[in-house]
Design a protein around this motif. Structure first.
Motif, PDB file in Angstrom:
ATOM      1  N   ILE A 138       0.843  -1.203   0.000  1.00  0.00           N
ATOM      2  CA  ILE A 138       0.000   0.000   0.000  1.00  0.00           C
ATOM      3  C   ILE A 138       0.872   1.244   0.000  1.00  0.00           C
ATOM      4  O   ILE A 138       0.594   2.228  -0.701  1.00  0.00           O
ATOM      5  N   ASP A 139       1.950   1.194   0.763  1.00  0.00           N
ATOM      6  CA  ASP A 139       2.884   2.316   0.843  1.00  0.00           C
ATOM      7  C   ASP A 139       3.507   2.606  -0.520  1.00  0.00           C
ATOM      8  O   ASP A 139       3.646   3.766  -0.933  1.00  0.00           O
ATOM      9  N   ASN A 140       3.893   1.557  -1.248  1.00  0.00           N
ATOM     10  CA  ASN A 140       4.473   1.736  -2.585  1.00  0.00           C
ATOM     11  C   ASN A 140       3.481   2.389  -3.530  1.00  0.00           C
ATOM     12  O   ASN A 140       3.842   3.262  -4.336  1.00  0.00           O
ATOM     13  N   PHE A 141       2.227   1.971  -3.438  1.00  0.00           N
ATOM     14  CA  PHE A 141       1.189   2.562  -4.284  1.00  0.00           C
ATOM     15  C   PHE A 141       0.981   4.034  -3.926  1.00  0.00           C
ATOM     16  O   PHE A 141       0.819   4.885  -4.802  1.00  0.00           O
ATOM     17  N   ALA A 142       0.998   4.343  -2.619  1.00  0.00           N
ATOM     18  CA  ALA A 142       0.799   5.723  -2.173  1.00  0.00           C
ATOM     19  C   ALA A 142       1.942   6.634  -2.599  1.00  0.00           C
ATOM     20  O   ALA A 142       1.749   7.855  -2.761  1.00  0.00           O
ATOM     21  N   ALA A 143       3.126   6.057  -2.789  1.00  0.00           N
ATOM     22  CA  ALA A 143       4.293   6.863  -3.158  1.00  0.00           C
ATOM     23  C   ALA A 143       4.356   7.174  -4.655  1.00  0.00           C
ATOM     24  O   ALA A 143       5.141   8.034  -5.073  1.00  0.00           O
ATOM     25  N   MET A 144       3.538   6.506  -5.464  1.00  0.00           N
ATOM     26  CA  MET A 144       3.619   6.669  -6.918  1.00  0.00           C
ATOM     27  C   MET A 144       3.400   8.101  -7.402  1.00  0.00           C
ATOM     28  O   MET A 144       4.114   8.569  -8.307  1.00  0.00           O
ATOM     29  N   PRO A 145       2.410   8.860  -6.876  1.00  0.00           N
ATOM     30  CA  PRO A 145       2.237  10.239  -7.367  1.00  0.00           C
ATOM     31  C   PRO A 145       3.493  11.084  -7.206  1.00  0.00           C
ATOM     32  O   PRO A 145       3.901  11.786  -8.144  1.00  0.00           O
ATOM     33  N   ALA A 146       4.123  11.024  -6.040  1.00  0.00           N
ATOM     34  CA  ALA A 146       5.337  11.806  -5.814  1.00  0.00           C
ATOM     35  C   ALA A 146       6.455  11.373  -6.754  1.00  0.00           C
ATOM     36  O   ALA A 146       7.186  12.214  -7.307  1.00  0.00           O
ATOM     37  N   MET A 147       6.590  10.072  -6.965  1.00  0.00           N
ATOM     38  CA  MET A 147       7.626   9.568  -7.862  1.00  0.00           C
ATOM     39  C   MET A 147       7.365   9.998  -9.297  1.00  0.00           C
ATOM     40  O   MET A 147       8.297  10.372 -10.029  1.00  0.00           O
ATOM     41  N   SER A 148       6.094   9.993  -9.704  1.00  0.00           N
ATOM     42  CA  SER A 148       5.738  10.390 -11.068  1.00  0.00           C
ATOM     43  C   SER A 148       5.994  11.882 -11.286  1.00  0.00           C
ATOM     44  O   SER A 148       6.539  12.290 -12.320  1.00  0.00           O
ATOM     45  N   PHE A 149       5.604  12.693 -10.326  1.00  0.00           N
ATOM     46  CA  PHE A 149       5.864  14.131 -10.422  1.00  0.00           C
ATOM     47  C   PHE A 149       7.365  14.409 -10.458  1.00  0.00           C
ATOM     48  O   PHE A 149       7.829  15.325 -11.153  1.00  0.00           O
ATOM     49  N   SER A 150       8.130  13.628  -9.701  1.00  0.00           N
ATOM     50  CA  SER A 150       9.577  13.812  -9.683  1.00  0.00           C
ATOM     51  C   SER A 150      10.194  13.510 -11.049  1.00  0.00           C
ATOM     52  O   SER A 150      11.075  14.236 -11.519  1.00  0.00           O
ATOM     53  N   ILE A 151       9.718  12.440 -11.701  1.00  0.00           N
ATOM     54  CA  ILE A 151      10.216  12.098 -13.039  1.00  0.00           C
ATOM     55  C   ILE A 151       9.872  13.204 -14.037  1.00  0.00           C
ATOM     56  O   ILE A 151      10.701  13.603 -14.861  1.00  0.00           O
ATOM     57  N   ALA A 152       8.641  13.712 -13.947  1.00  0.00           N
ATOM     58  CA  ALA A 152       8.224  14.790 -14.848  1.00  0.00           C
ATOM     59  C   ALA A 152       9.069  16.035 -14.621  1.00  0.00           C
ATOM     60  O   ALA A 152       9.483  16.708 -15.572  1.00  0.00           O
ATOM     61  N   LEU A 153       9.347  16.348 -13.366  1.00  0.00           N
ATOM     62  CA  LEU A 153      10.149  17.527 -13.054  1.00  0.00           C
ATOM     63  C   LEU A 153      11.581  17.368 -13.545  1.00  0.00           C
ATOM     64  O   LEU A 153      12.202  18.332 -13.999  1.00  0.00           O
ATOM     65  N   SER A 154      12.120  16.148 -13.473  1.00  0.00           N
ATOM     66  CA  SER A 154      13.472  15.897 -13.984  1.00  0.00           C
ATOM     67  C   SER A 154      13.564  16.227 -15.465  1.00  0.00           C
ATOM     68  O   SER A 154      14.537  16.851 -15.918  1.00  0.00           O
ATOM     69  N   THR A 155      12.560  15.797 -16.231  1.00  0.00           N
ATOM     70  CA  THR A 155      12.524  16.121 -17.660  1.00  0.00           C
ATOM     71  C   THR A 155      12.436  17.623 -17.868  1.00  0.00           C
ATOM     72  O   THR A 155      13.155  18.198 -18.701  1.00  0.00           O
ATOM     73  N   PHE A 156      11.571  18.280 -17.105  1.00  0.00           N
ATOM     74  CA  PHE A 156      11.398  19.731 -17.208  1.00  0.00           C
ATOM     75  C   PHE A 156      12.704  20.461 -16.900  1.00  0.00           C
ATOM     76  O   PHE A 156      13.101  21.394 -17.620  1.00  0.00           O
ATOM     77  N   VAL A 157      13.384  20.048 -15.832  1.00  0.00           N
ATOM     78  CA  VAL A 157      14.640  20.683 -15.444  1.00  0.00           C
ATOM     79  C   VAL A 157      15.706  20.465 -16.509  1.00  0.00           C
ATOM     80  O   VAL A 157      16.431  21.389 -16.884  1.00  0.00           O
ATOM     81  N   GLY A 158      15.800  19.227 -17.021  1.00  0.00           N
ATOM     82  CA  GLY A 158      16.792  18.934 -18.047  1.00  0.00           C
ATOM     83  C   GLY A 158      16.591  19.764 -19.301  1.00  0.00           C
ATOM     84  O   GLY A 158      17.554  20.293 -19.874  1.00  0.00           O
ATOM     85  N   GLN A 159      15.347  19.912 -19.727  1.00  0.00           N
ATOM     86  CA  GLN A 159      15.051  20.708 -20.921  1.00  0.00           C
ATOM     87  C   GLN A 159      15.444  22.166 -20.714  1.00  0.00           C
ATOM     88  O   GLN A 159      16.043  22.799 -21.579  1.00  0.00           O
ATOM     89  N   ASN A 160      15.110  22.730 -19.557  1.00  0.00           N
ATOM     90  CA  ASN A 160      15.371  24.144 -19.312  1.00  0.00           C
ATOM     91  C   ASN A 160      16.836  24.430 -19.006  1.00  0.00           C
ATOM     92  O   ASN A 160      17.339  25.512 -19.350  1.00  0.00           O
TER      93      ASN A 160
END
Length: 313
Positions: A138-160
């Motif tokens: 359950i904890d792993n499932f609950a952590a998915m939103p934060a992990m997904s946002f982190s991956i998206a932010l990594s792409t955003f940071v790399g592009q900029n």
């Protein structure tokens, strides 16, 4: 079959780098659907057993990889993928090692830390182990939103960073922190209020349900710490700074979480609950270290590709 898994992840990373994060999701959904269908064919029909499940997984990953290459070549003009045109580039290889090796060690530290926690949990018997395993899902499932946002932010940071616009990173971080905080508070509310009910999906044992409910109540109250920590980590990874996050993970896991879990789990202190409390303590230490390193601004100098304007600006 690992080459297909690596290939799919690699082409997915290319698409996300191009700003297309939806397409890899669609191919993943298709791959999972194909995997289920092949499982139903290879196991009940062909009677291949576990080997049939393995073949189904490899074939579905291969199909996703090949389909994603075709999509990339047909619809994206920036990147064209061809096996015949592949050439070994020493500079790219060195940059990949510089970025990837610390990240690999970081993941190794995390996995080893989880094993160490399991060892401590095992000292408290089968019920504690079962509760930790079930609540951890359950904890792993609950952590998915934060992990997904982190991956998206990594792409955003790399592009900029590649576009020489580090000023946008701060705005992107602020927006991501707001979104992840909203999700984290909502998930915390669910796990704290309905933790024992969620545990009943895995077991009917009242002792395991009670221990798992305590885990979710304690851990769930601090998901916002995990979210902030992971988002700050995403900024550093996106900028190409992976060495410091490796050391931060090493510190927060092996010098904070594991020793705290071992000490607090003594029967004359907190017992099993001490293990649960060690997890948010580790998150807090990691979050603080990530924040102070982010504020130093040193990560801005780690850009993988240095920006250079052409003669037209």
């Amino acid at each position: 079959g690992l080459i297909f898994l690596f290939g799919y992840n690699g082409t997915s990373a290319i698409l996300r780098g191009l700003g297309d994060s939806k397409t890899p999701l669609y191919f993943l959904i298709g791959s999972v659907g194909l995997n289920i269908i092949l499982d139903l064919i290879f196991v009940p029909v062909f009677h291949w057993g576990v080997a049939g499940v393995a073949f189904a997984t490899v074939l579905s990953e291969a199909c996703a990889f090949i389909a994603q290459i075709i999509y990339l070549n047909r619809y994206h003009k920036v990147v064209k993928f061809s096996f015949r045109d592949l050439k070994f580039d020493h500079e790219i290889f060195k940059k990949s090692i510089r970025i990837g090796l610390p990240t690999g060690f970081q993941q190794t530290f995390v996995a080893a830390g989880m094993v160490a926690l399991y060892w401590i949990v095992n000292q408290h018997g089968v019920d504690a182990n079962a509760a930790y395993s079930a609540a951890g899902r359950i904890d792993n499932f609950a952590a998915m939103p934060a992990m997904s946002f982190s991956i998206a932010l990594s792409t955003f940071v790399g592009q900029n960073m590649g576009a020489n616009r580090p000023d946008r990173v701060k705005a992107g971080l602020r927006a991501t922190l707001i979104m992840t905080s909203i999700f984290s508070l909502f998930i915390s509310l669910i796990t704290v209020l309905f933790g024992k009910m969620l545990m009943r999906m895995f077991t009917n044992d009242p002792v395991v349900i009670s221990l798992g409910g305590d885990y979710l109540r304690i851990i769930g109250s601090f998901y916002i710490l995990f979210s902030v920590m992971f988002v700050l980590n995403g900024v550093l990874r996106g900028a190409g700074d992976t060495l410091i996050p490796m050391f931060i993970s090493l510190f927060s896991l092996w010098l904070v979480r594991v020793p705290v879990a071992y000490y607090l789990s003594q029967q004359n202190i907190l017992g099993v609950d001490g293990i649960w409390w060690s997890i948010p303590v580790g998150w807090f230490s990691g979050m603080v270290l990530y924040y102070f390193y982010y504020k130093t601004g040193r990560w801005k100098k780690k850009a993988v590709v240095k920006y250079s304007a052409d003669k037209n600006g």
